[in-house]
Design a protein around this motif. Structure first.
Motif, mmCIF file in Angstrom:
data_model
loop_
_atom_site.group_PDB
_atom_site.id
_atom_site.type_symbol
_atom_site.label_atom_id
_atom_site.label_comp_id
_atom_site.label_asym_id
_atom_site.label_seq_id
_atom_site.Cartn_x
_atom_site.Cartn_y
_atom_site.Cartn_z
ATOM 1 N N GLU A 28 0.810 -1.217 0.000
ATOM 2 C CA GLU A 28 0.000 0.000 0.000
ATOM 3 C C GLU A 28 0.844 1.268 0.000
ATOM 4 O O GLU A 28 0.529 2.225 -0.708
ATOM 5 C CB GLU A 28 -0.934 -0.019 1.204
ATOM 6 C CG GLU A 28 -1.954 1.085 1.187
ATOM 7 C CD GLU A 28 -2.955 0.986 2.324
ATOM 8 O OE1 GLU A 28 -3.860 1.820 2.353
ATOM 9 O OE2 GLU A 28 -2.835 0.093 3.173
ATOM 10 N N LEU A 35 -3.155 4.706 -5.980
ATOM 11 C CA LEU A 35 -4.455 4.636 -5.302
ATOM 12 C C LEU A 35 -5.113 6.016 -5.267
ATOM 13 O O LEU A 35 -6.323 6.132 -5.473
ATOM 14 C CB LEU A 35 -4.290 4.071 -3.892
ATOM 15 C CG LEU A 35 -3.952 2.580 -3.837
ATOM 16 C CD1 LEU A 35 -3.481 2.193 -2.437
ATOM 17 C CD2 LEU A 35 -5.141 1.751 -4.265
ATOM 18 N N LEU A 66 -5.995 -1.960 -4.376
ATOM 19 C CA LEU A 66 -4.732 -2.671 -4.461
ATOM 20 C C LEU A 66 -5.053 -4.157 -4.517
ATOM 21 O O LEU A 66 -5.854 -4.660 -3.720
ATOM 22 C CB LEU A 66 -3.858 -2.348 -3.249
ATOM 23 C CG LEU A 66 -2.497 -3.039 -3.191
ATOM 24 C CD1 LEU A 66 -1.639 -2.653 -4.393
ATOM 25 C CD2 LEU A 66 -1.782 -2.673 -1.893
ATOM 26 N N PRO A 75 -7.588 -2.363 2.814
ATOM 27 C CA PRO A 75 -6.812 -1.147 3.105
ATOM 28 C C PRO A 75 -6.493 -1.039 4.592
ATOM 29 O O PRO A 75 -7.298 -1.410 5.437
ATOM 30 C CB PRO A 75 -7.723 -0.004 2.674
ATOM 31 C CG PRO A 75 -8.904 -0.601 2.041
ATOM 32 C CD PRO A 75 -8.913 -2.061 2.325
#
Length: 128
Positions: A28, A35, A66, A75
């Motif tokens: 992430e 994103l 993702l 997330p």
């Protein structure tokens, strides 16, 4: 050897100018710019339909999420969100939990387990 010309939706993608290492990141933190770009992308649906991340075992950012091995990555919570506030409350040295509310929740769970025959019936709190 040159890259083929992008289709019209690819040219309109918010991530079009980003580095492939960002778009195809598996973590992430590294994928954060992609994103953010996806959040307002006008062609997210077209992207997801073309990439088919679940079917292609995709790694990277597609349609605002993702993906890792074709599965969406949950997330991580951000500071100030409900999930992070809950985690903060559960940490030692932070705001205490309401003992009565926790006990009531535990009783409800135990009663539900007992109702489906998951354990012997409770007896008034006596332990052998």
């Amino acid at each position: 050897m040159s890259q083929p010309d992008p289709t019209p939706w690819q040219a309109a993608a918010a991530c079009a100018g980003l580095s492939p290492s960002v778009v195809f990141a598996r973590r992430e933190r590294q994928a954060a710019p992609a994103l953010r770009a996806c959040a307002g992308c006008p062609v997210a649906r077209e992207c997801e339909a073309a990439v088919a991340p679940a079917e292609s075992w995709f790694d990277g950012v597609c349609a605002g999420r993702l993906w890792r091995n074709g599965r969406p990555v949950k997330p991580r919570s951000r500071p100030g969100t409900a999930a992070s506030a809950h985690r903060e409350a559960a940490r030692p040295g932070t705001a205490p939990l309401d003992d009565r509310a926790v006990a009531a929740q535990l009783d409800a769970v135990l009663d539900a387990v007992l109702a489906v025959g998951g354990a012997p019936a409770r007896t008034g709190g006596d332990r052998d």
